[in-house]
Design an enzyme around this catalytic site. Sequence first.
Site, PDB file in Angstrom:
ATOM      1  N   GLU A  79      -6.106   5.608   6.392  1.00 16.16           N
ATOM      2  CA  GLU A  79      -5.671   5.428   5.009  1.00 16.16           C
ATOM      3  C   GLU A  79      -6.026   6.626   4.121  1.00 16.16           C
ATOM      4  O   GLU A  79      -5.225   7.027   3.281  1.00 16.16           O
ATOM      5  CB  GLU A  79      -6.285   4.142   4.448  1.00 16.16           C
ATOM      6  CG  GLU A  79      -5.653   3.776   3.138  1.00 16.16           C
ATOM      7  CD  GLU A  79      -6.153   2.454   2.621  1.00 16.16           C
ATOM      8  OE1 GLU A  79      -5.580   1.437   2.981  1.00 16.16           O
ATOM      9  OE2 GLU A  79      -7.127   2.469   1.855  1.00 16.16           O
ATOM     10  N   SER A  84     -11.645   1.362   3.163  1.00 19.90           N
ATOM     11  CA  SER A  84     -11.055   1.053   4.474  1.00 19.90           C
ATOM     12  C   SER A  84     -10.483   2.335   5.061  1.00 19.90           C
ATOM     13  O   SER A  84      -9.664   2.986   4.420  1.00 19.90           O
ATOM     14  CB  SER A  84      -9.908   0.056   4.326  1.00 19.90           C
ATOM     15  OG  SER A  84     -10.400  -1.141   3.806  1.00 19.90           O
ATOM     16  N   ARG A 137       0.822  -1.223   0.000  1.00 14.13           N
ATOM     17  CA  ARG A 137       0.000   0.000   0.000  1.00 14.13           C
ATOM     18  C   ARG A 137       0.855   1.271   0.000  1.00 14.13           C
ATOM     19  O   ARG A 137       0.404   2.333   0.466  1.00 14.13           O
ATOM     20  CB  ARG A 137      -0.954   0.042   1.209  1.00 14.13           C
ATOM     21  CG  ARG A 137      -1.847  -1.142   1.345  1.00 14.13           C
ATOM     22  CD  ARG A 137      -2.926  -1.217   0.297  1.00 14.13           C
ATOM     23  NE  ARG A 137      -3.709  -2.396   0.529  1.00 14.13           N
ATOM     24  CZ  ARG A 137      -3.491  -3.559  -0.093  1.00 14.13           C
ATOM     25  NH1 ARG A 137      -2.546  -3.675  -1.015  1.00 14.13           N
ATOM     26  NH2 ARG A 137      -4.238  -4.611   0.188  1.00 14.13           N
TER      27      ARG A 137
HETATM   28  P1  NAP Z   1      -9.814  -9.257   4.561  1.00 16.89           P
HETATM   29  O1  NAP Z   1      -9.883 -10.004   3.271  1.00 16.89           O
HETATM   30  O2  NAP Z   1     -10.771  -9.522   5.653  1.00 16.89           O
HETATM   31  O3  NAP Z   1      -8.344  -9.303   5.118  1.00 16.89           O
HETATM   32  C1  NAP Z   1      -7.995  -8.607   6.319  1.00 16.89           C
HETATM   33  C2  NAP Z   1      -6.490  -8.617   6.461  1.00 16.89           C
HETATM   34  O4  NAP Z   1      -6.011  -9.960   6.452  1.00 16.89           O
HETATM   35  C3  NAP Z   1      -5.750  -7.888   5.367  1.00 16.89           C
HETATM   36  O5  NAP Z   1      -4.631  -7.299   5.974  1.00 16.89           O
HETATM   37  C4  NAP Z   1      -5.333  -8.993   4.430  1.00 16.89           C
HETATM   38  O6  NAP Z   1      -4.125  -8.704   3.770  1.00 16.89           O
HETATM   39  C5  NAP Z   1      -5.074 -10.112   5.405  1.00 16.89           C
HETATM   40  N1  NAP Z   1      -5.253 -11.436   4.779  1.00 16.89           N
HETATM   41  C6  NAP Z   1      -6.414 -12.119   4.643  1.00 16.89           C
HETATM   42  N2  NAP Z   1      -6.193 -13.302   4.050  1.00 16.89           N
HETATM   43  C7  NAP Z   1      -4.875 -13.358   3.783  1.00 16.89           C
HETATM   44  C8  NAP Z   1      -4.032 -14.324   3.175  1.00 16.89           C
HETATM   45  N3  NAP Z   1      -4.519 -15.482   2.739  1.00 16.89           N
HETATM   46  N4  NAP Z   1      -2.709 -14.041   3.060  1.00 16.89           N
HETATM   47  C9  NAP Z   1      -2.208 -12.879   3.496  1.00 16.89           C
HETATM   48  N5  NAP Z   1      -2.952 -11.916   4.089  1.00 16.89           N
HETATM   49  C10 NAP Z   1      -4.260 -12.155   4.244  1.00 16.89           C
HETATM   50  O7  NAP Z   1      -9.848  -7.693   4.225  1.00 16.89           O
HETATM   51  P2  NAP Z   1     -11.001  -6.730   3.755  1.00 16.89           P
HETATM   52  O8  NAP Z   1     -10.885  -5.514   4.608  1.00 16.89           O
HETATM   53  O9  NAP Z   1     -12.332  -7.400   3.614  1.00 16.89           O
HETATM   54  O10 NAP Z   1     -10.502  -6.322   2.309  1.00 16.89           O
HETATM   55  C11 NAP Z   1     -10.497  -7.247   1.233  1.00 16.89           C
HETATM   56  C12 NAP Z   1      -9.285  -6.995   0.400  1.00 16.89           C
HETATM   57  O11 NAP Z   1      -9.315  -5.662  -0.134  1.00 16.89           O
HETATM   58  C13 NAP Z   1      -7.996  -7.110   1.196  1.00 16.89           C
HETATM   59  O12 NAP Z   1      -7.040  -7.719   0.354  1.00 16.89           O
HETATM   60  C14 NAP Z   1      -7.673  -5.663   1.501  1.00 16.89           C
HETATM   61  O13 NAP Z   1      -6.308  -5.424   1.716  1.00 16.89           O
HETATM   62  C15 NAP Z   1      -8.149  -4.997   0.236  1.00 16.89           C
HETATM   63  N6  NAP Z   1      -8.371  -3.551   0.378  1.00 16.89           N
HETATM   64  C16 NAP Z   1      -7.411  -2.729  -0.118  1.00 16.89           C
HETATM   65  C17 NAP Z   1      -7.510  -1.377  -0.020  1.00 16.89           C
HETATM   66  C18 NAP Z   1      -6.432  -0.505  -0.599  1.00 16.89           C
HETATM   67  O14 NAP Z   1      -5.663  -0.894  -1.444  1.00 16.89           O
HETATM   68  N7  NAP Z   1      -6.310   0.677  -0.159  1.00 16.89           N
HETATM   69  C19 NAP Z   1      -8.632  -0.823   0.590  1.00 16.89           C
HETATM   70  C20 NAP Z   1      -9.618  -1.680   1.070  1.00 16.89           C
HETATM   71  C21 NAP Z   1      -9.463  -3.059   0.973  1.00 16.89           C
HETATM   72  P3  NAP Z   1      -4.024  -7.808   2.446  1.00 16.89           P
HETATM   73  O15 NAP Z   1      -4.360  -6.411   2.839  1.00 16.89           O
HETATM   74  O16 NAP Z   1      -2.591  -7.955   2.042  1.00 16.89           O
HETATM   75  O17 NAP Z   1      -4.948  -8.377   1.435  1.00 16.89           O
END
Ligand code: NAP
Length: 346
Positions: A338, A240, A163
């Site tokens: 963020e 987020s 990020r």
């Molecule tokens: P989520 O899927 O519930 O995941 C929560 C956290 O756990 C995140 O830090 C995610 O890492 C990590 N995680 C879950 N499964 C994983 C795996 N198999 N291996 C490594 N890390 C794992 O999160 P959510 O809030 O519902 O969001 C869904 C996805 O959208 C996530 O990938 C999140 O990062 C992404 N997102 C990105 C942004 C952005 O780029 N600004 C904003 C909103 C959501 P990661 O963050 O590395 O995926």
Amino acid sequence: MPSQLSIKEKFPLAPLTTLGIGGAARFFVKATSEEELIAAMEFAEQHGLPVFILGGGSNVLVSDEGFSGLVVLIAIKGIERSETVTVGAGENWDGFVRQCVERNLAGVECLSGIPGFVGGTPVQNVGAYGQEVSETIIKVRAFDRQTKQIVELSNRECGFSYRTSIFNSTERDRYVVLAVTYALKPDGAPALRYPDVKNYFAGRSDQPALGEVRQAVIEIRSRKGMVIVANDPDCRSAGSFFKNPILSTEAFANLEARAEERPPSFPVANGTVKIPAAWLIEHAGFQRGYSKGRAGISSKHTLALINRGGATANEVLALVVEIQQQVAEKFGVQLMPEPIFVGFNS
Ligand code: NAP
């Protein structure tokens, strides 16, 4: 004022943000070309104005006082295809992803349903469900405010990590992204890396098509309130609101000692681990649907802070501070927002 530019005064910013919050820009201009962008920057310099570059408005919190400088809305459009795809910074990101999927180009399908513009994607190295734009970005065309030149930065020069890029860290405010070039894989396989996406296709023996993965991601995101739905306050957010903190071994040991149950953690680099911010917030005592004034937490996702209707930026800020304080007190972890805060100290 350059004659080709239409500079507006006291221009309301709230309608240009997904949170729908904030005051007006003292000056506002929509830059539809590189020339207009350069002219806008010259105007700001001549008048000693601070500049804020606005894209899709999906990752900003604008103060109730607005911004006392020049807001430049990047409206540079166009999608050019050769072996790579070069996209104007002002193109809608999800529209671009849809086109890639329709043309069977793999590499961004898991990034479906994300609000905002193409120009914002290299800035925070947008990622979701195990895919991030740094995997496909070849170069970024940008206006360098320091040298006043247009430059092209290679993937390496963008300094991508989780990020993060030079654009939101070491070189913050230096570059204005004009266009981004992606290398996508014709007829490539979809990325099925994260449990949410894998589970969606559980029981399927054949490989899902890119379009099916796009639909799956949009459905998963919708369930979490992470797709903007017109007139649904539960989704009126900036995505987020907090970054998932990355902790050193010692900080994680400290968190484990304080927590009643083992917190989920994902290894990153050099022994550091990534902790879901949502877990920390929930275990610090906040529930989905929590409200504070007209701001609140979405009933669909703990990380989505919402404008329940007519919220001010100060109400959102009060909620942010309450969450940060409670998480810090309980777990010793400082949550970092963020979105970009606009006009809070100008
Ligand atoms: P989520 O899927 O519930 O995941 C929560 C956290 O756990 C995140 O830090 C995610 O890492 C990590 N995680 C879950 N499964 C994983 C795996 N198999 N291996 C490594 N890390 C794992 O999160 P959510 O809030 O519902 O969001 C869904 C996805 O959208 C996530 O990938 C999140 O990062 C992404 N997102 C990105 C942004 C952005 O780029 N600004 C904003 C909103 C959501 P990661 O963050 O590395 O995926």
